[in-house]
Design a protein around this motif. Structure first.
Motif, PDB file in Angstrom:
ATOM      1  N   GLY A  62      34.599  31.763  50.371  1.00 46.23           N
ATOM      2  CA  GLY A  62      33.719  32.489  49.461  1.00 46.23           C
ATOM      3  C   GLY A  62      32.401  32.849  50.120  1.00 46.23           C
ATOM      4  O   GLY A  62      31.390  32.204  49.877  1.00 46.23           O
ATOM      5  N   ASP A  63      32.436  33.875  50.967  1.00 49.08           N
ATOM      6  CA  ASP A  63      31.218  34.296  51.670  1.00 49.08           C
ATOM      7  C   ASP A  63      30.643  35.536  50.986  1.00 49.08           C
ATOM      8  O   ASP A  63      31.233  36.619  51.053  1.00 49.08           O
ATOM      9  CB  ASP A  63      31.574  34.604  53.127  1.00 49.08           C
ATOM     10  CG  ASP A  63      30.375  35.110  53.915  1.00 49.08           C
ATOM     11  OD1 ASP A  63      29.258  35.179  53.336  1.00 49.08           O
ATOM     12  OD2 ASP A  63      30.556  35.451  55.092  1.00 49.08           O
ATOM     13  N   PRO A  64      29.471  35.406  50.316  1.00 46.44           N
ATOM     14  CA  PRO A  64      28.909  36.541  49.579  1.00 46.44           C
ATOM     15  C   PRO A  64      28.706  37.775  50.462  1.00 46.44           C
ATOM     16  O   PRO A  64      28.822  38.914  49.985  1.00 46.44           O
ATOM     17  CB  PRO A  64      27.580  36.006  49.057  1.00 46.44           C
ATOM     18  CG  PRO A  64      27.738  34.526  49.026  1.00 46.44           C
ATOM     19  CD  PRO A  64      28.648  34.191  50.171  1.00 46.44           C
ATOM     20  N   THR A  71      30.351  34.807  45.026  1.00 50.36           N
ATOM     21  CA  THR A  71      30.298  33.506  45.698  1.00 50.36           C
ATOM     22  C   THR A  71      31.677  32.878  45.852  1.00 50.36           C
ATOM     23  O   THR A  71      31.818  31.824  46.467  1.00 50.36           O
ATOM     24  CB  THR A  71      29.392  32.529  44.907  1.00 50.36           C
ATOM     25  OG1 THR A  71      29.848  32.515  43.552  1.00 50.36           O
ATOM     26  CG2 THR A  71      27.945  32.962  44.960  1.00 50.36           C
ATOM     27  N   SER A  72      32.691  33.476  45.250  1.00 53.27           N
ATOM     28  CA  SER A  72      34.064  33.005  45.446  1.00 53.27           C
ATOM     29  C   SER A  72      34.998  34.203  45.333  1.00 53.27           C
ATOM     30  O   SER A  72      34.605  35.251  44.788  1.00 53.27           O
ATOM     31  CB  SER A  72      34.448  31.983  44.369  1.00 53.27           C
ATOM     32  OG  SER A  72      34.539  32.629  43.117  1.00 53.27           O
ATOM     33  N   ALA A 151      27.514  35.725  36.914  1.00 55.32           N
ATOM     34  CA  ALA A 151      26.279  35.231  37.513  1.00 55.32           C
ATOM     35  C   ALA A 151      25.089  35.299  36.559  1.00 55.32           C
ATOM     36  O   ALA A 151      24.062  34.680  36.820  1.00 55.32           O
ATOM     37  CB  ALA A 151      25.979  36.024  38.783  1.00 55.32           C
ATOM     38  N   VAL A 236      28.505  39.986  39.244  1.00 56.29           N
ATOM     39  CA  VAL A 236      27.986  39.068  40.280  1.00 56.29           C
ATOM     40  C   VAL A 236      26.469  39.198  40.415  1.00 56.29           C
ATOM     41  O   VAL A 236      25.862  38.571  41.277  1.00 56.29           O
ATOM     42  CB  VAL A 236      28.677  39.280  41.656  1.00 56.29           C
ATOM     43  CG1 VAL A 236      30.172  39.109  41.531  1.00 56.29           C
ATOM     44  CG2 VAL A 236      28.315  40.632  42.245  1.00 56.29           C
TER      45      VAL A 236
END
Lengths: 272, 308
Positions: A62-64, A71-72, A151, A236
């Motif tokens: 989970g790399d933004p 985030t995932s 988010a 997000v």
């Protein structure tokens, strides 16, 4: 040519009045069919979320920076999936059902023998599709809330609006397309060459940047990407507002153009 | 109620209606007769204010359909050739929903639905699905639906096609009652007996034009004889016709028509024709004298060629 064609526009019912007179019809249709829509509207998307978002997504980091701010993978996937689901619902409601009322049962013909005109008939049917979009996208988003993928508290509301707008853009386009078909064979082409590729390649499952520069541009020209992008930016909380304005404008423009295309299509088909 | 002058309808290069004049008065039953493709349904769709007029003048209830289409349709009842009922709704809902399209208040529509179900004898089927009804019941339901707005003018496009004799007679009975109640009826039909039964006045259309007009009786008088003597000779041999026989009886009637198995001699006295046929030594297998019907007029004016 006849003098008739130079006359003024017909004096008709106001659009709201014409739509209101069809409320009982669409309410009866909904009461009759809602049970059947539960599986396609709610269960199938939830299966997608579980299989691809939770289970497959568990293998994805989970790399933004890679996932457009998510985030995932689950948080990345879900907003696009709802937008794509809106497209599928809209297409489903404006293909066979429209063909049935227009050509097989000729219910539209019976409506047009009353003071209603093609404009009223199209508007009421599209509003019913809008209602179906509101209920399916709304319930889908509510069911997703416990997964912790949103988010902000306000993002999902704007995303919901974007999803419904995405659905309406497809509804008006496909309605107009259906009014110009003589047989349902054209739906096969629409599903295989239109809906299915859009579903897979418009950024719902992976960032469109993965498609390479040309592929990315092509993907960004599609109506579904506009909706996926809007929905994801809101969910997000990573909003590029000028881009969001472009996305909304494109979807609105398609909806408006599709509306005129639908009315002219039904008029040519049944009022001749 | 309906006034048409030089009325035309074209679809691209094809002219379906080539300039017809009609004048239908309040309270009368007016019929359009004609073979397939004669332009009857195109004319009916223009009168129903659904199909735009291509040329000429048309006034319905004193209004111009190009301008006042919705206002005209609010006072019309339309019973189309195909039933156009919603097969998945029940009988009652089909009527109720249709009444709502006319903007009639719910309570009022409900009252009218009860009344109309009674009128077409479908009260007991009110909760049945349309797809479970027989052809005759569907037709009665379609007629009930066309009456939900209490129309001044009722358009019936082939109202009894495909129905059994019982259902046809029941429908005719309903249509008579409507006529007596002052509703103006406009009917298209293939059935000559239907036209004779229902219509005060009718026009025969062929290839987009009106070829005859008048009451059923006047049309028979004008285009046929009082009686027809049918002389049955058996089917002519391959490549042969009964033309030679026809020549022998040509002077016995106003007109002789040659069919593959018989001759039709149009005369005011059929019995006399038969007697003279026997005097001349001709021996038909069977003979029949009957009164001329509208069907004879129809076939004379539009021919016997099959039109699909």
């Amino acid at each position: 040519m006849s003098t008739y064609e130079q006359r003024v526009r017909p004096v008709g019912l106001p659009i709201g009045e014409g739509i209101g007179r069809q409320f009982d019809y669409w309410w009866t249709v909904y009461k009759r069919t809602w049970r059947g829509t539960v599986i396609s509207s709610f269960l199938s998307p939830i299966f997608y979320v579980l299989a691809m978002g939770v289970l497959l997504g568990g293998f994805i980091e989970g790399d933004p920076a890679e996932l457009e701010g998510a985030t995932s993978y689950l948080a990345f996937l879900v907003p696009g999936l709802v937008a794509a689901h809106a497209m599928q619902t809209a297409v489903g409601e404006t293909t066979y059902p429209v063909m049935g009322l227009m050509k097989w049962q000729k219910v539209y013909d019976s409506m047009l023998a009353t003071p209603l005109t093609a404009r009223h008939v199209v508007a009421a049917h599209l509003l019913f599709v809008g209602f179906r979009l509101v209920t399916t996208c709304g319930v889908f988003m509510l069911m997703l809330a416990p997964f912790g993928v949103f988010a902000s508290w306000w993002g999902p509301f704007l995303a919901f609006g974007a999803q419904v707008l995405t659905g309406m853009a497809f509804a008006t386009l496909v309605y107009g397309f259906t009014t110009r078909l003589n047989s349902p064979e054209g739906f096969g082409v629409l599903f295989r060459l239109g809906v299915f590729p859009l579903f897979l390649f418009s950024g719902a499952f992976f960032p469109v940047s993965n498609l390479g520069p040309v592929g990315e541009w092509v993907a960004k020209l599609t109506p579904l990407w506009q909706g996926v992008n809007l929905s994801r930016m809101f969910c997000v909380d990573n909003v590029d507002w000028p881009l969001a304005a472009v996305n909304v404008t494109v979807l609105l423009a398609i909806t408006v153009a599709g509306w005129f295309w639908s009315v002219s299509g039904l008029t040519k088909r049944l009022v001749h | 109620m309906i006034l048409a002058q030089g009325l035309r309808k074209s679809f691209g290069d094809f002219e379906a209606v080539k300039g017809i004049d009609i004048d239908v008065h309040r309270g009368e039953a007016f019929g359009f007769l004609g073979p397939n493709g004669a332009g009857k349904s195109s004319t009916m769709r223009m009168i129903a204010a659904v199909s735009p007029v291509s040329g000429g003048e048309l006034r319905i209830l004193g209004m111009d359909p190009a301008v006042d289409g919705p206002a005209i349709r609010s006072r019309l009842g339309v019973c189309p050739q195909e039933d156009t009922l919603d097969a998945e709704l029940n009988v009652r809902d089909n009527l109720f929903i249709y009444g709502r399209y006319f903007g009639i208040a719910k309570a009022e529509v409900n009252d009218r639905v009860d009344e109309l179900l009674e009128f077409v004898q479908l009260t007991e089927k009110a909760r049945s699905k349309v797809e479970d009804l027989s052809g005759g019941m569907k037709r009665r339901l379609t007629i009930a639906r066309s009456l939900i707005n209490r129309p001044d003018l009722l358009l019936l496009d082939e109202p009894t096609t495909g129905l059994d004799p019982q259902a046809r007679h029941l429908l005719w009975d309903k249509l008579f009652r409507l006529k007596q109640a002052g509703v103006t009826l406009v009917v298209t039909t293939h059935y000559m007996d239907e036209a004779e039964q229902l219509c005060d006045r009718l026009v025969v259309m062929d290839k987009g034009l009106i070829v005859a007009e008048g009451s059923p009786l006047a049309l028979i008088r004008e285009h046929s004889t009082r009686e027809v003597a049918e002389l049955r000779f058996g089917v002519a041999d391959e490549g042969e016709t009964h033309d030679a026989l026809a020549e022998k009886v040509a002077d016995l009637g106003h007109r002789v028509e040659v069919l593959p198995d018989r001759l039709l001699v149009y005369s005011d006295d059929g019995e006399e024709v038969i007697a003279k046929v026997h005097e001349r030594g001709l021996e038909p297998v069977a003979v029949l004298v009957r009164r001329s019907t509208l069907e004879d007029v129809f076939l004379r004016l539009t021919g016997r060629t099959l039109v699909d």
